[in-house]
Design a protein around this motif. Structure first.
Motif, short mmCIF file in Angstrom:
data_model
loop_
_atom_site.label_atom_id
_atom_site.label_comp_id
_atom_site.label_asym_id
_atom_site.label_seq_id
_atom_site.Cartn_x
_atom_site.Cartn_y
_atom_site.Cartn_z
N ASN A 1 0.62 -1.16 0.08
CA ASN A 1 -0.18 -0.89 0.28
C ASN A 1 1.26 1.64 0.31
N LYS A 2 1.83 1.32 0.26
CA LYS A 2 3.38 2.31 0.35
C LYS A 2 2.90 3.47 -0.65
N LYS B 1 -0.65 5.34 -0.64
CA LYS B 1 -0.23 6.24 0.48
C LYS B 1 1.17 7.31 0.75
N ASN C 1 7.84 -1.06 7.45
CA ASN C 1 7.88 -0.84 6.11
C ASN C 1 7.05 0.87 5.42
N GLY D 1 -3.88 -0.82 10.10
CA GLY D 1 -3.30 -0.29 10.98
C GLY D 1 -3.28 0.86 11.14
N THR D 2 -2.92 2.63 11.44
CA THR D 2 -3.56 2.62 10.81
C THR D 2 -5.15 3.30 10.34
N GLY D 3 -5.34 2.73 9.32
CA GLY D 3 -6.86 3.14 8.58
C GLY D 3 -6.89 3.52 8.13
N THR D 4 -5.73 4.23 7.69
CA THR D 4 -5.48 5.21 6.33
C THR D 4 -5.65 4.80 4.96
N THR D 5 -5.60 3.41 4.41
CA THR D 5 -5.50 2.38 2.95
C THR D 5 -7.23 2.38 3.33
N TYR E 1 0.90 -7.55 9.15
CA TYR E 1 -0.36 -7.41 8.29
C TYR E 1 -1.25 -7.96 8.09
N THR F 1 -1.10 -6.36 1.80
CA THR F 1 -0.97 -4.29 1.29
C THR F 1 0.60 -4.58 1.33
N GLY F 2 1.40 -5.82 1.55
CA GLY F 2 3.14 -6.07 1.70
C GLY F 2 3.42 -6.07 2.96
N GLY F 3 4.44 -5.72 3.21
CA GLY F 3 4.86 -5.75 4.46
C GLY F 3 6.37 -6.85 4.66
C1 LIG Z 1 2.38 -4.13 5.59
C2 LIG Z 1 1.20 -3.30 5.83
N1 LIG Z 1 -0.30 -3.97 5.90
C3 LIG Z 1 -0.94 -2.70 5.70
C4 LIG Z 1 -1.42 -1.51 6.65
C5 LIG Z 1 -1.61 -0.62 7.81
O1 LIG Z 1 -2.46 0.91 6.74
P1 LIG Z 1 -2.77 1.62 7.86
O2 LIG Z 1 -1.89 2.12 8.56
O3 LIG Z 1 -3.01 2.75 6.00
O4 LIG Z 1 -3.88 1.20 7.72
C6 LIG Z 1 0.77 -1.16 6.89
C7 LIG Z 1 1.29 0.24 7.68
O5 LIG Z 1 1.41 1.07 6.70
C8 LIG Z 1 1.14 -2.26 6.63
O6 LIG Z 1 3.38 -1.82 6.64
#
Ligand SMILES: Cc1ncc(COP(=O)(O)O)c(C=O)c1O
Length: 313
Positions: A43-44, A47, A72, A182-186, A266, A294-296
């Motif tokens: 998702n990076k 974002k 990440n 994580g933060t819920g931004t995505t 994640y 979302t990767g990681g």
């Molecule tokens: C691999 C991965 N997935 C999901 C998230 C969660 O993203 P968000 O903080 O936008 O909810 C993150 C954190 O950025 C992440 O690194």
């Protein structure tokens, strides 16, 4: 710097074939954001894209952001800086330590400052950025994790991007989206992009906290979108970053049987939460879900030996 994708690879939607899905008749296609780019993966990029545009418009000579030794986000910021010719500074949580992530940050030219734990906790104080901005004038500050409205709006672009590749799995439509939060931004970005058409399920990587739902609601309000159309679920399995033997075995099985590598923080916890949902019968047969990977995976490197010990032990 361009706001178009920095990668040539098309988005891949991969049908997931696993026994627990087959038994339930639920169809899942994984949006492999982990494959879009070797460095700016998951998702990076989405974002960061609008933050990078803002930095370019401001004529910034560098980027400054915050995170931990496995972050990440900082990994992506350092990669973006190197790619677009911007200096980068990382304000680090805790005390100096060596991790594969930190080695990459250094190799890519990011200047690191270790703030300790107390110093890092001050990041939300209004005065936090002042000394850093005085020390690095002309550097564009990116919020922790690439969050904020710009982070969410960048992720809204994921919706048309995934719609464009739906045909590759023979789907005309889908019923809901699942992803890690994580933060819920995505998640907020996907809710904005969906405009209420499909429900979005966010599996919380950390213990459920009021602040994530408040943060999502604030982002939706700032974007002028009604607060709704999503659900936050506890997927934390006892805490952020904690993993256990069942999770380790699940990661291995999903990779071997389904061909999808997951990270322990994640994406694996999200997929486990989905399995629980499916096995409890909360998802009816015939439902089509998009699972956003979302990767990681870069962060998985430091956990690899622990994962194998758990599996073998
Ligand atoms: C691999 C991965 N997935 C999901 C998230 C969660 O993203 P968000 O903080 O936008 O909810 C993150 C954190 O950025 C992440 O690194």
């Amino acid at each position: 710097m361009s706001s178009s994708h920095p990668f040539d690879a098309p988005l891949i939607l991969q049908p997931l074939t696993l026994d627990w899905l087959q038994r339930s008749g639920v169809e899942v296609a994984v949006l492999r954001l982990d494959l879009v780019d070797a460095e700016l993966s998951g998702n990076k990029w989405f974002k960061l894209i609008k933050h990078l545009d803002a930095a370019r418009r401001a004529g910034a000579e560098g980027l400054i952001s915050l995170g931990g030794a496995h972050s990440n986000h900082l990994h992506a910021v350092a990669a973006a800086g190197r790619r677009f010719g911007l200096a980068t500074v990382g304000l680090m949580r805790g005390h100096e330590q060596q991790t594969p992530t930190v080695a990459d940050l250094r190799a890519w030219g990011m200047e690191l400052h270790w703030l300790g734990y107390g110093g890092y906790r001050e990041r939300n104080l209004p005065t936090f950025w002042e000394p850093w901005q005085a020390h690095y004038p002309g550097f564009y500050p990116i919020p922790e994790g690439g969050g904020g409205l710009l982070g969410a709006l960048g992720c809204a672009a994921l919706v048309p991007a995934m719609e464009a590749v739906l045909g590759s799995v023979g789907w005309a439509d889908y019923d809901a989206i699942w992803l890690a939060a994580g933060t819920g931004t995505t998640l907020a970005g996907l809710v904005i992009g969906e405009g209420g058409r499909h429900r979005v399920y966010g599996a919380l990587a950390g213990p459920p906290s009021h602040s994530v739902s408040v943060g999502v609601a604030e982002l939706l309000e700032q974007a002028g979108v009604a607060d709704g159309g999503y659900e936050l679920l506890d997927a934390s399995r006892g805490g952020f970053g904690r993993f256990d033997r069942e999770l380790a075995r699940f990661i291995l099985a999903t990779e071997c049987d389904g061909g999808v590598p997951l990270d322990p923080i994640y994406t694996a916890k999200t997929m486990m939460a989905l399995r629980l949902y499916v096995e409890r019968g909360y998802v009816s047969a015939g439902t089509r879900l998009i699972f956003v990977h979302t990767g990681g995976l870069q962060g998985r490197r430091a956990a690899e030996s622990q994962l194998h010990k758990l599996i073998d032990g």
